[in-house]
Design a protein around this motif. Structure first.
Motif, mmCIF file in Angstrom:
data_model
loop_
_atom_site.group_PDB
_atom_site.id
_atom_site.type_symbol
_atom_site.label_atom_id
_atom_site.label_comp_id
_atom_site.label_asym_id
_atom_site.label_seq_id
_atom_site.Cartn_x
_atom_site.Cartn_y
_atom_site.Cartn_z
ATOM 1 N N ARG A 1 45.211 26.737 -19.569
ATOM 2 C CA ARG A 1 44.215 27.448 -19.248
ATOM 3 C C ARG A 1 43.947 28.461 -20.529
ATOM 4 O O ARG A 1 44.026 29.912 -20.121
ATOM 5 C CB ARG A 1 44.539 27.836 -17.853
ATOM 6 C CG ARG A 1 44.970 27.218 -17.022
ATOM 7 C CD ARG A 1 45.942 28.455 -15.674
ATOM 8 N NE ARG A 1 45.285 29.539 -15.275
ATOM 9 C CZ ARG A 1 44.262 29.293 -14.121
ATOM 10 N NH1 ARG A 1 44.913 27.781 -13.276
ATOM 11 N NH2 ARG A 1 43.774 30.466 -13.524
ATOM 12 N N CYS B 1 40.031 19.702 -20.386
ATOM 13 C CA CYS B 1 39.314 20.620 -20.712
ATOM 14 C C CYS B 1 38.816 20.509 -19.842
ATOM 15 O O CYS B 1 37.876 20.375 -18.943
ATOM 16 C CB CYS B 1 38.508 20.215 -21.620
ATOM 17 S SG CYS B 1 37.710 21.758 -22.960
ATOM 18 N N GLN B 2 39.028 21.977 -20.054
ATOM 19 C CA GLN B 2 37.251 22.319 -18.334
ATOM 20 C C GLN B 2 36.720 23.875 -18.977
ATOM 21 O O GLN B 2 37.118 24.708 -20.152
ATOM 22 C CB GLN B 2 38.139 23.720 -17.858
ATOM 23 C CG GLN B 2 39.167 24.471 -17.744
ATOM 24 C CD GLN B 2 40.192 24.787 -16.082
ATOM 25 O OE1 GLN B 2 40.891 24.410 -15.577
ATOM 26 N NE2 GLN B 2 41.184 25.256 -16.685
ATOM 27 N N PHE C 1 38.237 27.723 -11.694
ATOM 28 C CA PHE C 1 37.526 26.321 -12.021
ATOM 29 C C PHE C 1 39.142 25.284 -11.103
ATOM 30 O O PHE C 1 38.768 25.055 -10.754
ATOM 31 C CB PHE C 1 38.501 26.402 -13.007
ATOM 32 C CG PHE C 1 37.662 26.187 -14.524
ATOM 33 C CD1 PHE C 1 36.610 25.259 -14.904
ATOM 34 C CD2 PHE C 1 38.367 27.417 -16.027
ATOM 35 C CE1 PHE C 1 36.034 26.050 -15.706
ATOM 36 C CE2 PHE C 1 37.007 27.669 -17.238
ATOM 37 C CZ PHE C 1 36.120 26.534 -17.071
ATOM 38 N N ASP C 2 39.975 26.712 -10.395
ATOM 39 C CA ASP C 2 40.354 26.093 -8.994
ATOM 40 C C ASP C 2 39.658 26.080 -8.228
ATOM 41 O O ASP C 2 40.567 24.996 -7.075
ATOM 42 C CB ASP C 2 41.711 27.816 -9.310
ATOM 43 C CG ASP C 2 42.560 27.767 -10.091
ATOM 44 O OD1 ASP C 2 42.800 26.821 -10.891
ATOM 45 O OD2 ASP C 2 43.354 28.772 -10.067
ATOM 46 N N LYS D 1 40.614 16.344 -10.732
ATOM 47 C CA LYS D 1 40.758 17.136 -12.288
ATOM 48 C C LYS D 1 39.963 16.964 -12.787
ATOM 49 O O LYS D 1 39.320 17.151 -13.556
ATOM 50 C CB LYS D 1 41.411 15.643 -12.540
ATOM 51 C CG LYS D 1 43.286 16.018 -12.465
ATOM 52 C CD LYS D 1 44.125 15.024 -12.858
ATOM 53 C CE LYS D 1 44.885 14.965 -12.667
ATOM 54 N NZ LYS D 1 46.356 14.136 -12.958
ATOM 55 N N LYS D 2 38.352 16.168 -12.134
ATOM 56 C CA LYS D 2 36.771 16.491 -13.260
ATOM 57 C C LYS D 2 36.964 16.697 -11.869
ATOM 58 O O LYS D 2 35.988 16.066 -10.400
ATOM 59 C CB LYS D 2 36.674 15.015 -13.500
ATOM 60 C CG LYS D 2 37.722 14.359 -14.004
ATOM 61 C CD LYS D 2 36.729 13.086 -14.436
ATOM 62 C CE LYS D 2 37.929 11.989 -15.005
ATOM 63 N NZ LYS D 2 37.419 11.001 -15.770
ATOM 64 N N HIS E 1 39.055 31.536 -14.193
ATOM 65 C CA HIS E 1 40.454 30.564 -13.311
ATOM 66 C C HIS E 1 40.052 30.109 -12.072
ATOM 67 O O HIS E 1 40.311 29.083 -11.644
ATOM 68 C CB HIS E 1 41.144 31.351 -14.226
ATOM 69 C CG HIS E 1 41.837 30.513 -15.537
ATOM 70 N ND1 HIS E 1 41.548 29.454 -16.633
ATOM 71 C CD2 HIS E 1 42.146 31.764 -16.546
ATOM 72 C CE1 HIS E 1 41.611 29.672 -17.567
ATOM 73 N NE2 HIS E 1 41.987 30.632 -17.814
ATOM 74 N N LYS F 1 35.396 20.587 -14.917
ATOM 75 C CA LYS F 1 36.067 20.381 -16.004
ATOM 76 C C LYS F 1 36.196 18.496 -16.359
ATOM 77 O O LYS F 1 35.224 17.680 -15.108
ATOM 78 C CB LYS F 1 37.665 20.414 -14.480
ATOM 79 C CG LYS F 1 38.004 21.309 -13.480
ATOM 80 C CD LYS F 1 38.869 21.281 -12.958
ATOM 81 C CE LYS F 1 39.635 22.287 -12.408
ATOM 82 N NZ LYS F 1 40.896 22.161 -11.138
ATOM 83 N N SER G 1 42.232 24.830 -21.756
ATOM 84 C CA SER G 1 42.912 24.302 -22.257
ATOM 85 C C SER G 1 43.251 23.858 -20.256
ATOM 86 O O SER G 1 43.300 24.254 -19.812
ATOM 87 C CB SER G 1 43.758 24.236 -22.350
ATOM 88 O OG SER G 1 45.037 23.491 -21.957
ATOM 89 N N GLN G 2 42.733 22.707 -19.622
ATOM 90 C CA GLN G 2 42.856 22.453 -18.369
ATOM 91 C C GLN G 2 44.281 22.507 -18.188
ATOM 92 O O GLN G 2 44.842 23.354 -17.025
ATOM 93 C CB GLN G 2 42.329 21.243 -18.177
ATOM 94 C CG GLN G 2 42.487 21.226 -16.563
ATOM 95 C CD GLN G 2 41.663 19.840 -15.738
ATOM 96 O OE1 GLN G 2 40.680 19.207 -16.896
ATOM 97 N NE2 GLN G 2 41.341 19.304 -14.565
ATOM 98 N N HIS G 3 45.341 22.119 -19.260
ATOM 99 C CA HIS G 3 46.958 22.231 -18.391
ATOM 100 C C HIS G 3 47.572 23.337 -18.940
ATOM 101 O O HIS G 3 48.173 24.100 -17.966
ATOM 102 C CB HIS G 3 47.615 21.251 -19.555
ATOM 103 C CG HIS G 3 47.366 19.768 -19.479
ATOM 104 N ND1 HIS G 3 47.146 19.029 -18.636
ATOM 105 C CD2 HIS G 3 45.927 18.912 -20.272
ATOM 106 C CE1 HIS G 3 46.242 18.162 -18.277
ATOM 107 N NE2 HIS G 3 45.874 18.048 -19.367
#
Length: 127
Positions: A83, A52-53, A114-115, A120-121, A111, A48, A79-81
């Motif tokens: 998904r 963007c992820q 990612f979670d 955020k990074k 996801h 992330k 998109s990170q916002h």
């Protein structure tokens, strides 16, 4: 990492490190690739950065399965916002390859990884 940085990290021979007389390793751009393949046949990288992820797959199993004559590294940006999948020239084919040829079998599973990166990074690597 940004998707571009992930692509460079998974590209053989790329390094953004300057060479130094005192530096014996890390200057040829093969460390992660050779190190991860000595630990296992496949690596999934979840990262992330900057809204963007991305998920990338470096997989000997995948290359053998598709009988590839070259190294193919599927990378999928989201998109990170929202998904949602960021549509690129090969994002849909790369997503299909990851879902079919890795331990990840669904978008929900992607996801969830990612979670599990709580900031955020950050980056998570499965080998």
């Amino acid at each position: 990492m940004t998707p571009n940085k992930l692509h460079k990290m998974l590209s053989f021979g790329f390094t953004d490190k300057g060479s130094s007389k005192n530096q014996a390793i890390g200057i040829y751009g093969n460390g992660f690739k050779s190190g991860s393949t000595r630990l296992g046949s496949d690596a999934l990288i979840f990262t992330k950065n900057g809204g963007c992820q991305s998920v990338g797959m470096l997989s000997q199993t995948y290359l053998q399965s598709i009988k590839s004559q070259a190294v193919v590294v599927p990378i999928v940006p989201f998109s990170q916002h929202t998904r949602s999948l960021v549509v690129t020239e090969d994002s849909e084919a790369s997503l299909a390859a990851i879902l079919q040829h890795s331990i990840i079998s669904s978008l929900e599973n992607i996801h969830a990884h990612f979670d599990s990166i709580h900031s955020k990074k950050g980056t998570k690597i499965l080998i």
